[in-house]
Design an enzyme around this catalytic site. Structure first.
Site, short mmCIF file in Angstrom:
data_model
loop_
_atom_site.label_atom_id
_atom_site.label_comp_id
_atom_site.label_asym_id
_atom_site.label_seq_id
_atom_site.Cartn_x
_atom_site.Cartn_y
_atom_site.Cartn_z
CG ASP A 197 -10.37 -3.15 -5.72
OD1 ASP A 197 -11.19 -2.80 -4.81
OD2 ASP A 197 -9.38 -2.32 -5.50
CD GLN A 207 -3.19 1.12 0.26
OE1 GLN A 207 -3.36 -0.01 -0.49
NE2 GLN A 207 -3.77 2.26 -0.06
CB SER A 243 -5.64 0.02 2.25
OG SER A 243 -6.37 -0.63 1.31
CD GLU A 300 -12.36 2.99 -4.23
OE1 GLU A 300 -12.38 1.90 -4.05
OE2 GLU A 300 -11.05 3.81 -4.13
CB ALA A 311 -6.85 3.90 2.17
CG HIS A 354 -13.50 -1.36 -2.69
ND1 HIS A 354 -11.98 -1.34 -2.34
CD2 HIS A 354 -13.82 -1.53 -1.61
CE1 HIS A 354 -11.76 -1.62 -1.04
NE2 HIS A 354 -12.68 -1.92 -0.51
#
Length: 275
Positions: free
Chosen positions: A189, A145, A180, A241, A175, A244
């Protein structure tokens, strides 16, 4: 003197007078009862007038309070400490010592093993409906991340954004490291393969596709929610989103969908109820 006649007259007089007293008492009682009923009627009218006198703002507040109580009454028998309600965001970072039971999927991606069956059932049902859904991101370490986060910032800087502007733009969709949802292994996703092949990827406009509509229409049957829905940016801290999805369990998902909540709002509601 005729004492018998006088006694008889007195008896009659007493009887008549007695009747008069009885009748008078009866009528007085009726009057009091009538007064009481009138008083009660007046009180009822006053109460009704009080209700009718509520301002539009007061009526709105009363309605909101009643709706809030109904939501609290209908909450599932769950707790914020349940594994499938793990909340991670930019304000609540994941516990780095948390031991997640991850499993590796055939495509090499990892998810929490406790959601594998529901996830596979969902995608299998999508295939039966004519949609080939592909997973493009799932569990993500904090280190990975960090790389994604830094890379996004540098990309914006390369487009002549200031460092501060680049960070702001990045955090609309990415994030901060540790914040995240992908750190939980409960987020996926996913896109339709046809959309993915166009190269457009993870953009809000994926919701123009029939496959995304099908996923949203059926997600709660498998315990998933759209984690960052449109109109909930203030609560989630992340822009809409369309790709997601997050596993929370069927019961939680159904409730969240019914009341159009973000996960943050649902967690707050559970806390309010002492759960």
């Amino acid at each position: 003197m005729n004492y018998k006649k006088i006694a008889g007259s007195l008896l009659i007089l007493t009887t008549i007078t007695g009747c008069g007293l009885i009748e008078e008492t009866f009528y007085n009682t009726s009057d009091e009862s009538s007064k009481s009923e009138t008083s009660l009627d007046n009180q009822s009218i006053a109460a009704d007038s009080s209700i009718q006198a509520l301002t539009p703002e007061e009526e709105h507040q009363l309605k909101e309070k009643e709706e809030r109580q109904m939501m609290l009454d209908e909450l599932p028998n769950v707790a914020v400490s349940d594994w499938n309600l793990l909340l991670v965001n930019n304000s609540q970072l994941i516990d780095p010592t948390l031991d997640l039971p991850l499993t590796i999927l055939p495509n090499g991606y990892m998810i929490d093993e406790r959601i594998e069956q529901e996830y596979e059932n969902w995608l299998k049902k999508a295939a039966e409906a004519g949609f080939k859904i592909v997973l493009v991101s799932s569990y993500r370490s904090v280190d990975l991340q960090q790389k994604n986060y830094d890379s996004s910032i540098q990309r914006y800087v390369g487009q002549n954004y200031t460092q501060e502007e680049a960070i702001k733009e990045t955090e609309k969709y990415i994030a901060i490291p540790g914040g995240s949802e992908h750190h939980t292994g409960l987020a996926v996703d996913i896109l339709d393969s046809e959309w993915s092949e166009t190269g457009q990827g993870l953009i809000p406009e994926y919701d123009t596709q029939a496959s995304q509509h099908w996923l949203v229409d059926n997600m709660t049957d498998y315990g998933f929610i759209l984690r960052f829905p449109k109109g909930k940016e203030a609560e989630t801290g992340i822009n809409y989103e369309s790709w997601h999805f997050r596993y929370v369990g069927i019961e939680n998902a159904k409730y969240i969908e019914k009341y159009d909540l973000s996960l943050e709002e649902y967690i707050e509601l559970l806390k309010e109820a002492g759960k």
